[in-house]
Motif scaffolding. Sequence first.
Motif, PDB file in Angstrom:
ATOM      1  N   VAL A  94      40.925 -55.385  52.101  1.00 28.51           N
ATOM      2  CA  VAL A  94      41.607 -54.766  53.440  1.00 28.51           C
ATOM      3  C   VAL A  94      42.560 -55.831  53.855  1.00 28.51           C
ATOM      4  O   VAL A  94      42.089 -56.978  54.236  1.00 28.51           O
ATOM      5  CB  VAL A  94      40.674 -53.815  54.227  1.00 28.51           C
ATOM      6  CG1 VAL A  94      39.702 -55.038  54.977  1.00 28.51           C
ATOM      7  CG2 VAL A  94      41.581 -53.114  55.284  1.00 28.51           C
ATOM      8  N   PHE A 103      41.384 -48.845  60.263  1.00 34.41           N
ATOM      9  CA  PHE A 103      40.027 -49.118  59.427  1.00 34.41           C
ATOM     10  C   PHE A 103      38.973 -49.267  60.314  1.00 34.41           C
ATOM     11  O   PHE A 103      37.658 -48.907  59.535  1.00 34.41           O
ATOM     12  CB  PHE A 103      40.542 -50.340  58.468  1.00 34.41           C
ATOM     13  CG  PHE A 103      39.504 -50.249  57.342  1.00 34.41           C
ATOM     14  CD1 PHE A 103      39.753 -49.853  56.308  1.00 34.41           C
ATOM     15  CD2 PHE A 103      38.328 -51.050  57.387  1.00 34.41           C
ATOM     16  CE1 PHE A 103      39.029 -49.632  54.935  1.00 34.41           C
ATOM     17  CE2 PHE A 103      37.496 -50.955  56.571  1.00 34.41           C
ATOM     18  CZ  PHE A 103      37.615 -50.239  55.151  1.00 34.41           C
ATOM     19  N   GLU A 125      48.176 -56.810  51.934  1.00 37.14           N
ATOM     20  CA  GLU A 125      47.906 -55.526  51.031  1.00 37.14           C
ATOM     21  C   GLU A 125      48.731 -55.389  49.721  1.00 37.14           C
ATOM     22  O   GLU A 125      48.660 -54.686  49.013  1.00 37.14           O
ATOM     23  CB  GLU A 125      48.441 -54.296  52.141  1.00 37.14           C
ATOM     24  CG  GLU A 125      49.784 -54.184  52.322  1.00 37.14           C
ATOM     25  CD  GLU A 125      50.222 -55.060  53.697  1.00 37.14           C
ATOM     26  OE1 GLU A 125      51.215 -54.881  54.226  1.00 37.14           O
ATOM     27  OE2 GLU A 125      49.442 -55.897  54.028  1.00 37.14           O
ATOM     28  N   GLY A 139      36.763 -51.511  45.990  1.00 36.01           N
ATOM     29  CA  GLY A 139      37.764 -50.708  46.632  1.00 36.01           C
ATOM     30  C   GLY A 139      38.520 -51.405  47.317  1.00 36.01           C
ATOM     31  O   GLY A 139      38.220 -52.838  47.689  1.00 36.01           O
ATOM     32  N   VAL A 141      42.392 -51.455  49.993  1.00 32.03           N
ATOM     33  CA  VAL A 141      43.479 -50.684  50.541  1.00 32.03           C
ATOM     34  C   VAL A 141      44.736 -51.804  50.101  1.00 32.03           C
ATOM     35  O   VAL A 141      44.837 -52.852  50.033  1.00 32.03           O
ATOM     36  CB  VAL A 141      43.545 -51.024  52.099  1.00 32.03           C
ATOM     37  CG1 VAL A 141      44.741 -50.346  52.764  1.00 32.03           C
ATOM     38  CG2 VAL A 141      42.336 -50.289  52.562  1.00 32.03           C
ATOM     39  N   LEU A 156      46.881 -42.843  51.297  1.00 28.81           N
ATOM     40  CA  LEU A 156      46.741 -42.622  52.609  1.00 28.81           C
ATOM     41  C   LEU A 156      47.667 -42.376  53.612  1.00 28.81           C
ATOM     42  O   LEU A 156      47.415 -41.543  54.660  1.00 28.81           O
ATOM     43  CB  LEU A 156      46.075 -44.186  52.886  1.00 28.81           C
ATOM     44  CG  LEU A 156      44.801 -44.630  52.362  1.00 28.81           C
ATOM     45  CD1 LEU A 156      44.241 -46.065  52.481  1.00 28.81           C
ATOM     46  CD2 LEU A 156      43.420 -43.487  52.244  1.00 28.81           C
ATOM     47  N   TRP A 264      44.480 -45.953  48.720  1.00 31.69           N
ATOM     48  CA  TRP A 264      43.055 -46.561  48.319  1.00 31.69           C
ATOM     49  C   TRP A 264      42.861 -46.385  47.034  1.00 31.69           C
ATOM     50  O   TRP A 264      42.964 -45.568  46.261  1.00 31.69           O
ATOM     51  CB  TRP A 264      42.098 -45.689  49.208  1.00 31.69           C
ATOM     52  CG  TRP A 264      40.357 -45.891  48.952  1.00 31.69           C
ATOM     53  CD1 TRP A 264      39.905 -44.940  48.011  1.00 31.69           C
ATOM     54  CD2 TRP A 264      39.632 -47.079  49.164  1.00 31.69           C
ATOM     55  NE1 TRP A 264      38.536 -45.334  48.108  1.00 31.69           N
ATOM     56  CE2 TRP A 264      38.537 -46.897  48.756  1.00 31.69           C
ATOM     57  CE3 TRP A 264      40.021 -48.148  50.044  1.00 31.69           C
ATOM     58  CZ2 TRP A 264      37.478 -47.637  48.935  1.00 31.69           C
ATOM     59  CZ3 TRP A 264      39.184 -49.076  50.211  1.00 31.69           C
ATOM     60  CH2 TRP A 264      37.790 -48.831  49.654  1.00 31.69           C
ATOM     61  N   ARG A 266      40.051 -47.371  44.142  1.00 34.92           N
ATOM     62  CA  ARG A 266      38.794 -47.653  43.949  1.00 34.92           C
ATOM     63  C   ARG A 266      38.107 -47.342  42.549  1.00 34.92           C
ATOM     64  O   ARG A 266      38.832 -46.861  41.636  1.00 34.92           O
ATOM     65  CB  ARG A 266      37.593 -46.675  44.574  1.00 34.92           C
ATOM     66  CG  ARG A 266      38.028 -45.135  44.416  1.00 34.92           C
ATOM     67  CD  ARG A 266      37.092 -44.313  44.781  1.00 34.92           C
ATOM     68  NE  ARG A 266      35.840 -44.232  43.805  1.00 34.92           N
ATOM     69  CZ  ARG A 266      34.767 -43.547  43.955  1.00 34.92           C
ATOM     70  NH1 ARG A 266      34.754 -42.307  45.011  1.00 34.92           N
ATOM     71  NH2 ARG A 266      33.748 -43.396  43.079  1.00 34.92           N
ATOM     72  N   THR A 278      34.728 -43.973  50.206  1.00 30.94           N
ATOM     73  CA  THR A 278      36.106 -43.284  50.086  1.00 30.94           C
ATOM     74  C   THR A 278      36.456 -42.314  51.127  1.00 30.94           C
ATOM     75  O   THR A 278      37.374 -42.306  51.685  1.00 30.94           O
ATOM     76  CB  THR A 278      36.130 -42.728  48.688  1.00 30.94           C
ATOM     77  OG1 THR A 278      35.823 -43.573  47.570  1.00 30.94           O
ATOM     78  CG2 THR A 278      37.511 -42.046  48.522  1.00 30.94           C
ATOM     79  N   VAL A 281      36.980 -43.983  54.510  1.00 29.00           N
ATOM     80  CA  VAL A 281      38.393 -44.268  54.399  1.00 29.00           C
ATOM     81  C   VAL A 281      39.619 -43.566  54.658  1.00 29.00           C
ATOM     82  O   VAL A 281      40.492 -43.532  55.363  1.00 29.00           O
ATOM     83  CB  VAL A 281      38.713 -45.338  52.990  1.00 29.00           C
ATOM     84  CG1 VAL A 281      40.079 -45.690  53.069  1.00 29.00           C
ATOM     85  CG2 VAL A 281      37.891 -46.475  53.204  1.00 29.00           C
ATOM     86  N   SER A 285      42.008 -42.922  57.917  1.00 26.72           N
ATOM     87  CA  SER A 285      43.540 -43.037  57.555  1.00 26.72           C
ATOM     88  C   SER A 285      44.392 -41.976  58.297  1.00 26.72           C
ATOM     89  O   SER A 285      45.334 -41.850  58.128  1.00 26.72           O
ATOM     90  CB  SER A 285      43.898 -43.224  56.181  1.00 26.72           C
ATOM     91  OG  SER A 285      43.563 -42.148  55.498  1.00 26.72           O
TER      92      SER A 285
END
Length: 292
Positions: A94, A103, A125, A139, A141, A156, A264, A266, A278, A281, A285
């Motif tokens: 992240v 987050f 990111e 996973g 971001v 997101l 996101w 994953r 998930t 997250v 978001s």
Amino acid sequence: MNPHHLQTLLAILDEGSFEGAAGALGISPSAVSQRVKAMEKEAGRVLVRRTTPVGVTEAGEILVQSARRMSLLQAETDAQLRGRLGRVPLAVAVNADSLATWFRPVLAAAAHWGEAALRLRLEDEAHTQILLRRGDVLGAVTRDATPVSGCEVIELGRMRYLAVATAELRSRYSTVEGVDWARLPALRFGPNDVLQDADLDGRLAPEVRRRRRVSHVPSSEAFVEAARVGLGWALLPEAQASPLLETGELVRLDDRVLEVPLHWQRWRLESVLLDQLTDAVVTASAVLDRPR
């Protein structure tokens, strides 16, 4: 491949050294080295880069991805058999701005998942996909909507960034034409700060020589503080900038709003815990700007 060897490979990568892996596994460094040699002999190629911190080769990345999946599934299987979660490792990448803002509720959600352990990796990111591809995380971001092989993507929303500085700094570095972007001191989070590196796009012609000083502040909270005290101007998330704009400690340098799309990604893996992560997250978001 021997499960103990795969566990050792993960420990080496997570701890960054053979010695660290030995401590985490409760074995000697020589035993770690022997396991690596056995893995490399079986694979017929080098798997581990003996660097500081230790890394893996492309062949090693393939094994790491398999080892991560096995580790998570094994932990969840043990949890079902014992009626409780063991130390399930959830490695997540992240960016610092997200971790400092929207987050955070994910941390609160994870606190109720038995003894599941979050292992957060801070990365810009624009670079988190690399960690996914290598198998370092389950996973991430990321800005990229194109899924890494074996992963699925959920959109997101967008983070909004504003160009801000102290009123004194803006006044000192302004001319009759406006802000003197070529000289105005700037802030950077770190060497991979793609967002801040593009701060002058559309604000200063490429041929104009830049004569500004640039300070690096690798902490989200300290980065905001550096802007607040006038060390330099910065693109701050609207959520962090707004309170300081309301008090007058910071002012906007122009009317532009930079919107950064976040996704996101994953692993495509049947896992109750990964599904919970998930959901957490996506729920967190909800405060982001949704695509129009």
